[in-house]
Design a protein around this motif. Structure first.
Motif, mmCIF file in Angstrom:
data_model
loop_
_atom_site.group_PDB
_atom_site.id
_atom_site.type_symbol
_atom_site.label_atom_id
_atom_site.label_comp_id
_atom_site.label_asym_id
_atom_site.label_seq_id
_atom_site.Cartn_x
_atom_site.Cartn_y
_atom_site.Cartn_z
ATOM 1 N N VAL A 48 0.854 -1.179 0.000
ATOM 2 C CA VAL A 48 0.000 0.000 0.000
ATOM 3 C C VAL A 48 0.890 1.228 0.000
ATOM 4 N N VAL A 49 0.611 2.175 -0.886
ATOM 5 C CA VAL A 49 1.409 3.388 -1.019
ATOM 6 C C VAL A 49 0.562 4.588 -0.615
ATOM 7 N N VAL A 50 1.093 5.401 0.279
ATOM 8 C CA VAL A 50 0.454 6.653 0.697
ATOM 9 C C VAL A 50 1.367 7.790 0.267
ATOM 10 N N ASP A 51 0.844 8.727 -0.526
ATOM 11 C CA ASP A 51 1.694 9.791 -1.059
ATOM 12 C C ASP A 51 1.329 11.167 -0.528
ATOM 13 N N LYS A 52 0.524 11.216 0.533
ATOM 14 C CA LYS A 52 0.167 12.498 1.139
ATOM 15 C C LYS A 52 0.639 12.528 2.583
ATOM 16 N N PRO A 53 0.982 13.725 3.101
ATOM 17 C CA PRO A 53 1.417 13.816 4.499
ATOM 18 C C PRO A 53 0.323 13.340 5.457
ATOM 19 N N LEU A 54 0.746 12.726 6.547
ATOM 20 C CA LEU A 54 -0.179 12.291 7.583
ATOM 21 C C LEU A 54 -0.064 13.240 8.766
ATOM 22 N N ARG A 55 -1.181 13.860 9.121
ATOM 23 C CA ARG A 55 -1.194 14.821 10.213
ATOM 24 C C ARG A 55 -1.487 14.127 11.540
ATOM 25 N N SER A 56 -1.294 14.847 12.622
ATOM 26 C CA SER A 56 -1.564 14.320 13.953
ATOM 27 C C SER A 56 -3.010 13.846 14.048
ATOM 28 N N GLY A 57 -3.202 12.639 14.573
ATOM 29 C CA GLY A 57 -4.533 12.072 14.707
ATOM 30 C C GLY A 57 -4.946 11.186 13.553
ATOM 31 N N GLN A 58 -4.211 11.227 12.453
ATOM 32 C CA GLN A 58 -4.531 10.370 11.314
ATOM 33 C C GLN A 58 -3.796 9.036 11.434
ATOM 34 N N GLN A 59 -4.383 8.015 10.826
ATOM 35 C CA GLN A 59 -3.827 6.677 10.920
ATOM 36 C C GLN A 59 -4.043 5.927 9.611
ATOM 37 N N VAL A 60 -3.047 5.150 9.217
ATOM 38 C CA VAL A 60 -3.166 4.242 8.079
ATOM 39 C C VAL A 60 -2.788 2.848 8.549
#
Length: 263
Positions: free
Chosen positions: A158-170
């Motif tokens: 799985v590829v995530v190409d956007k920044p992850l902010r505080s409180g977000q989870q993948v």
């Protein structure tokens, strides 16, 4: 699993099964005053460690204790540190009844959690416990509402190409996870396989979430809030050595020992 409502083609809501990650607080004493003091001391250097995380109170270690537990005071102490006590397990019938009266639900029994590496001041190779009440075990046992849904199936990435902010989870279920942007402090990346972060890794990285001890964490700039592989973890309670802090590095297991090494 959706639940159909007979006789209605459309409704204002659907009922589906849901899965959430929880923090298990494993009690070793029934003295809530001691628990509250320990919790405050352990989180003093990182007061924002928790972000309204749901909490499961594990009573297996105090099941045979004669003294009653003040669940109201215990829940208040946990809430004061940005957690949400929701469930309890492993207690005696009297303890479970008292917990239910305090508004906690009974959770299914679970197998004992994997042991952790012994604490040490060694520079880069020891796992350290999460801050919490005596012992806090982050159990990634269920799927949460995530930034990006990951379908179950065969091995994949799985590829995530956007920044992850505080409180977000993948959560990459049954897969490796590749993140091409910054993982901010307070964000969380979880994978059943390996985790690759080609950017600053400042949040929490949990690889081998379902027990894969061969999983690894890689980052081009390792500055983590927490790293964990198959239940063995280390937090910023112990500062990373200069050889790996803010530099390309990997995290792997060697037996019960968490190793953090430069790339």
């Amino acid at each position: 699993m959706a639940v159909d409502t007979a006789g209605h083609a459309r409704t204002s809501f659907d009922l589906k099964s849901a899965q959430l990650p929880v923090v298990a607080v494993v009690l070793k004493t029934t003295d809530v005053g001691v628990l509250a003091a320990d919790l405050a001391a352990r989180l003093e250097s990182d007061p924002d460690f928790f972000d309204n995380d749901p909490v499961l109170i594990d009573l297996a270690g105090v099941r045979d204790a004669e003294d009653a537990i003040d669940f109201g005071a215990l829940c208040a102490a946990l809430r004061s540190h940005h957690t949400l006590p929701v469930a309890v397990r492993g207690g005696s019938p009297a303890q479970m009844d008292a917990a239910h009266t305090a508004g906690l639900i009974a959770a299914p029994e679970a197998h004992p959690a994997r042991g952790h590496a012994p604490a040490s001041e060694s520079a880069q190779d020891e796992a350290r416990p999460l801050p919490g009440v005596r012992e806090v075990v982050r159990e990634v046992i269920r799927e949460v509402e995530v930034v990006r849904e990951v379908p179950a199936g065969g091995p994949t990435t799985v590829v995530v190409d956007k920044p992850l902010r505080s409180g977000q989870q993948v959560y990459a279920r049954g897969a490796d996870l590749v993140v091409m942007a910054v993982v901010s402090f307070g964000a969380e990346v979880i994978a059943d396989g390996n985790i690759h972060v080609y950017a600053p890794m400042r949040g929490r990285a949990i690889a081998g979430a379902r027990g894969d001890t061969s999983a690894r964490i890689f980052s081009t700039c390792l500055e983590p809030q927490l790293v964990s592989i198959a239940g063995i973890y280390r937090t910023t309670e112990t500062e990373l050595p200069d050889a790996v802090r803010g530099k390309p590095a990997q995290v792997r297991l060697d037996g019960e020992k968490l190793l953090i090494e430069p790339l």
